[in-house]
Scaffold this motif. Sequence first.
Motif, PDB file in Angstrom:
ATOM      1  N   PRO A 189       0.801  -1.239   0.000  1.00 59.01           N
ATOM      2  CA  PRO A 189       0.000   0.000   0.000  1.00 59.01           C
ATOM      3  C   PRO A 189       0.829   1.283   0.000  1.00 59.01           C
ATOM      4  O   PRO A 189       0.256   2.366   0.107  1.00 59.01           O
ATOM      5  N   GLY A 190       2.142   1.164  -0.117  1.00 62.22           N
ATOM      6  CA  GLY A 190       3.009   2.335  -0.010  1.00 62.22           C
ATOM      7  C   GLY A 190       2.644   3.483  -0.931  1.00 62.22           C
ATOM      8  O   GLY A 190       2.656   4.645  -0.531  1.00 62.22           O
ATOM      9  N   LYS A 191       2.313   3.151  -2.207  1.00 61.95           N
ATOM     10  CA  LYS A 191       1.982   4.185  -3.194  1.00 61.95           C
ATOM     11  C   LYS A 191       0.516   4.103  -3.627  1.00 61.95           C
ATOM     12  O   LYS A 191       0.163   4.539  -4.720  1.00 61.95           O
ATOM     13  N   ALA A 192      -0.317   3.570  -2.761  1.00 63.05           N
ATOM     14  CA  ALA A 192      -1.739   3.392  -3.118  1.00 63.05           C
ATOM     15  C   ALA A 192      -2.419   4.731  -3.386  1.00 63.05           C
ATOM     16  O   ALA A 192      -3.185   4.876  -4.346  1.00 63.05           O
ATOM     17  N   LYS A 193      -2.148   5.710  -2.550  1.00 62.14           N
ATOM     18  CA  LYS A 193      -2.774   7.020  -2.723  1.00 62.14           C
ATOM     19  C   LYS A 193      -2.360   7.645  -4.054  1.00 62.14           C
ATOM     20  O   LYS A 193      -3.200   8.171  -4.793  1.00 62.14           O
ATOM     21  N   GLU A 194      -1.071   7.574  -4.366  1.00 57.56           N
ATOM     22  CA  GLU A 194      -0.572   8.124  -5.632  1.00 57.56           C
ATOM     23  C   GLU A 194      -1.237   7.421  -6.814  1.00 57.56           C
ATOM     24  O   GLU A 194      -1.661   8.062  -7.783  1.00 57.56           O
ATOM     25  N   THR A 195      -1.327   6.103  -6.750  1.00 61.33           N
ATOM     26  CA  THR A 195      -1.941   5.330  -7.826  1.00 61.33           C
ATOM     27  C   THR A 195      -3.408   5.712  -8.004  1.00 61.33           C
ATOM     28  O   THR A 195      -3.879   5.894  -9.130  1.00 61.33           O
ATOM     29  N   PHE A 196      -4.138   5.837  -6.913  1.00 60.83           N
ATOM     30  CA  PHE A 196      -5.556   6.202  -6.987  1.00 60.83           C
ATOM     31  C   PHE A 196      -5.744   7.613  -7.532  1.00 60.83           C
ATOM     32  O   PHE A 196      -6.625   7.855  -8.364  1.00 60.83           O
ATOM     33  N   TYR A 197      -4.915   8.552  -7.090  1.00 61.20           N
ATOM     34  CA  TYR A 197      -5.018   9.926  -7.575  1.00 61.20           C
ATOM     35  C   TYR A 197      -4.828   9.987  -9.088  1.00 61.20           C
ATOM     36  O   TYR A 197      -5.583  10.663  -9.792  1.00 61.20           O
ATOM     37  N   ILE A 198      -3.801   9.304  -9.589  1.00 62.22           N
ATOM     38  CA  ILE A 198      -3.495   9.370 -11.023  1.00 62.22           C
ATOM     39  C   ILE A 198      -4.520   8.595 -11.847  1.00 62.22           C
ATOM     40  O   ILE A 198      -5.047   9.090 -12.845  1.00 62.22           O
ATOM     41  N   ASN A 199      -4.802   7.365 -11.427  1.00 62.29           N
ATOM     42  CA  ASN A 199      -5.622   6.483 -12.248  1.00 62.29           C
ATOM     43  C   ASN A 199      -7.120   6.742 -12.145  1.00 62.29           C
ATOM     44  O   ASN A 199      -7.858   6.475 -13.091  1.00 62.29           O
ATOM     45  N   THR A 200      -7.583   7.252 -10.994  1.00 65.95           N
ATOM     46  CA  THR A 200      -9.028   7.350 -10.788  1.00 65.95           C
ATOM     47  C   THR A 200      -9.501   8.769 -10.464  1.00 65.95           C
ATOM     48  O   THR A 200     -10.357   9.311 -11.168  1.00 65.95           O
ATOM     49  N   LEU A 201      -8.963   9.374  -9.421  1.00 66.44           N
ATOM     50  CA  LEU A 201      -9.425  10.712  -9.045  1.00 66.44           C
ATOM     51  C   LEU A 201      -9.199  11.710 -10.178  1.00 66.44           C
ATOM     52  O   LEU A 201     -10.077  12.528 -10.481  1.00 66.44           O
ATOM     53  N   SER A 202      -8.048  11.642 -10.819  1.00 64.31           N
ATOM     54  CA  SER A 202      -7.775  12.558 -11.933  1.00 64.31           C
ATOM     55  C   SER A 202      -8.710  12.300 -13.111  1.00 64.31           C
ATOM     56  O   SER A 202      -9.065  13.230 -13.845  1.00 64.31           O
ATOM     57  N   THR A 203      -9.103  11.044 -13.286  1.00 64.88           N
ATOM     58  CA  THR A 203     -10.062  10.727 -14.345  1.00 64.88           C
ATOM     59  C   THR A 203     -11.382  11.447 -14.105  1.00 64.88           C
ATOM     60  O   THR A 203     -11.962  12.049 -15.015  1.00 64.88           O
ATOM     61  N   LEU A 204     -11.862  11.404 -12.868  1.00 63.25           N
ATOM     62  CA  LEU A 204     -13.109  12.100 -12.522  1.00 63.25           C
ATOM     63  C   LEU A 204     -12.984  13.597 -12.742  1.00 63.25           C
ATOM     64  O   LEU A 204     -13.877  14.231 -13.332  1.00 63.25           O
ATOM     65  N   LYS A 205     -11.885  14.186 -12.298  1.00 61.32           N
ATOM     66  CA  LYS A 205     -11.713  15.636 -12.428  1.00 61.32           C
ATOM     67  C   LYS A 205     -11.613  16.044 -13.900  1.00 61.32           C
ATOM     68  O   LYS A 205     -12.174  17.062 -14.321  1.00 61.32           O
ATOM     69  N   LEU A 206     -10.932  15.241 -14.698  1.00 61.94           N
ATOM     70  CA  LEU A 206     -10.764  15.563 -16.123  1.00 61.94           C
ATOM     71  C   LEU A 206     -12.079  15.412 -16.886  1.00 61.94           C
ATOM     72  O   LEU A 206     -12.411  16.258 -17.726  1.00 61.94           O
ATOM     73  N   ILE A 207     -12.825  14.339 -16.627  1.00 61.51           N
ATOM     74  CA  ILE A 207     -14.085  14.147 -17.358  1.00 61.51           C
ATOM     75  C   ILE A 207     -15.108  15.195 -16.931  1.00 61.51           C
ATOM     76  O   ILE A 207     -15.894  15.672 -17.753  1.00 61.51           O
TER      77      ILE A 207
END
Length: 292
Positions: free
Chosen positions: A82-100
Amino acid sequence: MKKRILVTGGTGLIGSYLTDALLSVGDYEVFILGRKENPGWKDNEIKYVEIDLANDWNEAQLPEHLYGIIHLSQAENFRDFPGKAKETFYINTLSTLKLINYAVENKISHFIYASSGGVYGNGEEAFSEDQHIGYEKNTGFYIATKHCSEVVLENYSKLLNVFILRFFFVYGKGQNKNMLIPRLINFVKNEEAITLQGESGIKINPIYVQDAVMAILEALKINESHTINIGGPDVLSLKEIGEIIGSALKKEPKFIINQKEIPKNLIGNISKMKNLLYTPQKRFRETIETLI
């Protein structure tokens, strides 16, 4: 007037080839979103938007009057869980929501998202886009973030032209050495054994990066929303891939056969890709020569 395109992940394998392709077409003005500017970019050809998707960012930083957003960014450290879980979620999912969401608010025509064929799990037969996908708890956090993004985007698919492209093992010159095909090349080159599940290992249909880019370019022309597999024309076992690489290197590949493991095949049915977007032209045997 040229159409403005924003590309995230522009320095990655697909992004770098796509940027060149967009510029060569001549119809597009290209903006690259990234954490730092690439000194190889020319100011008059590419506009740069400095945003780190791994942290919180403001949509006001994005360029106006865009025609399309192509979201290719991938979390580099996705294996660190889980070390980079937050980074992975921000890039792969949260940013997707913000961009769409930005795309809808600003009446952007096209949104193209780089998902993964891994969302299917694995199976004996080639996977088709109309198959139901349920969340499999053993697929890992990276695939979970991709699955989440697909669910988010489906809710926006009637508001603009949304393309969810499920890529199957894209490969090409300049790829990160940690990815599958470069790793296999290094195994054979260094005379290290490739471990196979069963006699021949898993079966996949990898796609050459130039074919993947051609599919993206075609998606920009279609005024509909679709989920499409992006895979290559050759279905190959891991053993066959190792042997092709060995032939190109003039080295005998070594294999370790694990009879206790059942091959976890991941093959994409590319009928829809060929009908709507592009028929891949590059065969694995010919393209591997150019990598070696």
